[in-house]
Motif scaffolding. Structure first.
Motif, short mmCIF file in Angstrom:
data_model
loop_
_atom_site.label_atom_id
_atom_site.label_comp_id
_atom_site.label_asym_id
_atom_site.label_seq_id
_atom_site.Cartn_x
_atom_site.Cartn_y
_atom_site.Cartn_z
N ILE A 51 -51.04 3.70 -10.71
CA ILE A 51 -50.22 3.10 -9.61
C ILE A 51 -48.87 3.48 -9.82
O ILE A 51 -48.18 2.63 -10.46
CB ILE A 51 -50.68 1.72 -9.39
CG1 ILE A 51 -52.07 1.54 -9.28
CG2 ILE A 51 -49.78 1.36 -8.25
CD1 ILE A 51 -52.56 -0.08 -9.08
N GLY A 52 -48.48 4.50 -8.99
CA GLY A 52 -47.08 4.95 -9.57
C GLY A 52 -46.86 5.19 -11.08
O GLY A 52 -47.47 5.89 -11.36
N THR A 53 -46.11 4.54 -11.53
CA THR A 53 -45.76 4.85 -13.05
C THR A 53 -46.68 4.01 -13.82
O THR A 53 -46.74 4.08 -15.14
CB THR A 53 -44.62 4.50 -13.72
OG1 THR A 53 -43.94 3.32 -13.06
CG2 THR A 53 -43.72 5.64 -12.79
N ARG A 54 -47.30 2.82 -13.26
CA ARG A 54 -48.36 1.88 -14.02
C ARG A 54 -49.53 2.23 -14.41
O ARG A 54 -50.03 3.22 -13.24
CB ARG A 54 -48.23 0.65 -13.25
CG ARG A 54 -47.50 -0.54 -13.60
CD ARG A 54 -47.52 -2.00 -12.79
NE ARG A 54 -48.31 -2.75 -13.55
CZ ARG A 54 -49.14 -3.67 -13.02
NH1 ARG A 54 -49.43 -3.66 -11.80
NH2 ARG A 54 -49.76 -4.43 -13.90
N LEU A 55 -50.23 2.12 -15.36
CA LEU A 55 -51.56 2.27 -15.50
C LEU A 55 -52.19 0.95 -15.66
O LEU A 55 -51.69 0.11 -16.13
CB LEU A 55 -51.80 2.77 -17.02
CG LEU A 55 -51.32 4.17 -17.20
CD1 LEU A 55 -51.39 4.74 -18.96
CD2 LEU A 55 -51.83 5.27 -16.35
N VAL A 56 -53.27 0.66 -14.87
CA VAL A 56 -53.99 -0.29 -14.79
C VAL A 56 -55.57 -0.03 -15.16
O VAL A 56 -56.09 1.01 -14.96
CB VAL A 56 -53.83 -1.13 -13.60
CG1 VAL A 56 -52.55 -1.52 -13.34
CG2 VAL A 56 -54.42 -0.33 -12.38
N ILE A 57 -56.24 -1.14 -15.55
CA ILE A 57 -57.60 -0.97 -15.88
C ILE A 57 -58.58 -1.73 -15.06
O ILE A 57 -58.32 -2.90 -15.00
CB ILE A 57 -57.79 -1.19 -17.48
CG1 ILE A 57 -57.13 -0.23 -18.49
CG2 ILE A 57 -59.27 -1.10 -17.77
CD1 ILE A 57 -56.84 -0.49 -19.75
N PRO A 58 -59.52 -1.21 -14.56
CA PRO A 58 -60.46 -2.10 -13.62
C PRO A 58 -61.16 -3.04 -14.66
O PRO A 58 -61.85 -2.84 -15.59
CB PRO A 58 -61.58 -0.86 -13.18
CG PRO A 58 -60.71 0.31 -13.24
CD PRO A 58 -59.82 0.16 -14.39
N THR A 59 -61.23 -4.27 -13.93
CA THR A 59 -61.90 -5.35 -14.89
C THR A 59 -63.45 -5.14 -15.02
O THR A 59 -64.14 -5.75 -16.00
CB THR A 59 -61.60 -6.89 -14.02
OG1 THR A 59 -61.83 -6.89 -12.87
CG2 THR A 59 -60.11 -7.01 -14.45
N ASP A 60 -64.15 -4.51 -13.84
CA ASP A 60 -65.27 -4.32 -14.19
C ASP A 60 -65.78 -3.50 -15.44
O ASP A 60 -66.65 -3.63 -16.28
CB ASP A 60 -66.14 -3.71 -12.80
CG ASP A 60 -65.55 -2.23 -12.54
OD1 ASP A 60 -64.48 -1.92 -12.97
OD2 ASP A 60 -66.08 -1.66 -11.71
N GLN A 61 -64.78 -2.54 -15.61
CA GLN A 61 -65.25 -1.85 -16.80
C GLN A 61 -65.03 -2.61 -18.07
O GLN A 61 -65.82 -2.56 -19.01
CB GLN A 61 -64.22 -0.55 -16.80
CG GLN A 61 -64.39 0.25 -18.21
CD GLN A 61 -63.46 1.41 -18.60
OE1 GLN A 61 -62.40 1.38 -17.94
NE2 GLN A 61 -63.67 2.23 -19.52
N LEU A 62 -64.00 -3.41 -18.02
CA LEU A 62 -63.83 -4.43 -19.41
C LEU A 62 -65.24 -5.25 -19.55
O LEU A 62 -65.55 -5.50 -20.58
CB LEU A 62 -62.72 -5.15 -19.22
CG LEU A 62 -61.25 -4.41 -19.07
CD1 LEU A 62 -60.14 -5.23 -18.92
CD2 LEU A 62 -61.02 -3.50 -20.65
N ARG A 63 -65.62 -5.80 -18.29
CA ARG A 63 -66.99 -6.65 -18.28
C ARG A 63 -67.94 -5.98 -19.08
O ARG A 63 -68.66 -6.40 -20.03
CB ARG A 63 -67.17 -7.32 -17.07
CG ARG A 63 -66.26 -8.52 -16.48
CD ARG A 63 -66.91 -9.02 -15.12
NE ARG A 63 -66.77 -8.06 -14.24
CZ ARG A 63 -65.78 -8.00 -13.49
NH1 ARG A 63 -64.83 -8.57 -13.39
NH2 ARG A 63 -65.88 -7.12 -12.15
N GLU A 64 -68.15 -4.48 -18.52
CA GLU A 64 -68.97 -3.68 -19.35
C GLU A 64 -68.95 -3.73 -20.61
O GLU A 64 -69.96 -3.46 -21.48
CB GLU A 64 -69.22 -2.27 -18.57
CG GLU A 64 -69.70 -2.53 -17.10
CD GLU A 64 -69.56 -1.28 -16.23
OE1 GLU A 64 -69.22 -0.15 -16.99
OE2 GLU A 64 -69.79 -0.95 -15.11
N LEU A 65 -67.83 -3.15 -21.09
CA LEU A 65 -67.30 -3.12 -22.36
C LEU A 65 -67.89 -4.26 -23.35
O LEU A 65 -68.35 -4.12 -24.38
CB LEU A 65 -65.94 -2.90 -22.87
CG LEU A 65 -65.68 -1.27 -22.62
CD1 LEU A 65 -63.80 -1.05 -22.45
CD2 LEU A 65 -66.26 -0.36 -23.46
N ILE A 66 -67.17 -5.65 -22.80
CA ILE A 66 -67.59 -6.66 -23.45
C ILE A 66 -69.35 -7.16 -23.67
O ILE A 66 -69.50 -7.41 -24.65
CB ILE A 66 -66.95 -7.95 -22.81
CG1 ILE A 66 -65.40 -7.70 -23.17
CG2 ILE A 66 -67.31 -9.19 -23.43
CD1 ILE A 66 -64.65 -8.47 -22.32
#
Length: 70
Positions: A51-66
């Motif tokens: 998002i512009g210069t920011r990198l963000v991570i979708p929380t659904d992916q983190l829930r899957e990793l956990i």
């Protein structure tokens, strides 16, 4: 032990309240260093959105990793 203001969410609470988190917040949630989180993002191990210069991570992916599903 860190003191948290009453209105501040714990990093894990962010998984249920926000659609994305910063790479730094993801590192805290995954109990890894910020550098490791950026390395995972650069390798493609973490799906990131720019998002512009920011990198963000979708929380659904983190829930899957956990949960071990990823």
């Amino acid at each position: 032990m860190s003191k948290r203001r009453a209105n501040q969410e714990s990093p894990v609470d962010l998984l249920s309240t926000r659609p994305t988190v910063s790479v730094t917040e993801a590192a805290v949630i995954l109990s890894i260093s910020r550098g490791q989180a950026y390395a995972m993002a650069n390798r493609g191990d973490l799906r990131v959105l720019r998002i512009g210069t920011r990198l963000v991570i979708p929380t659904d992916q983190l829930r899957e990793l956990i949960s071990g599903a990823a």
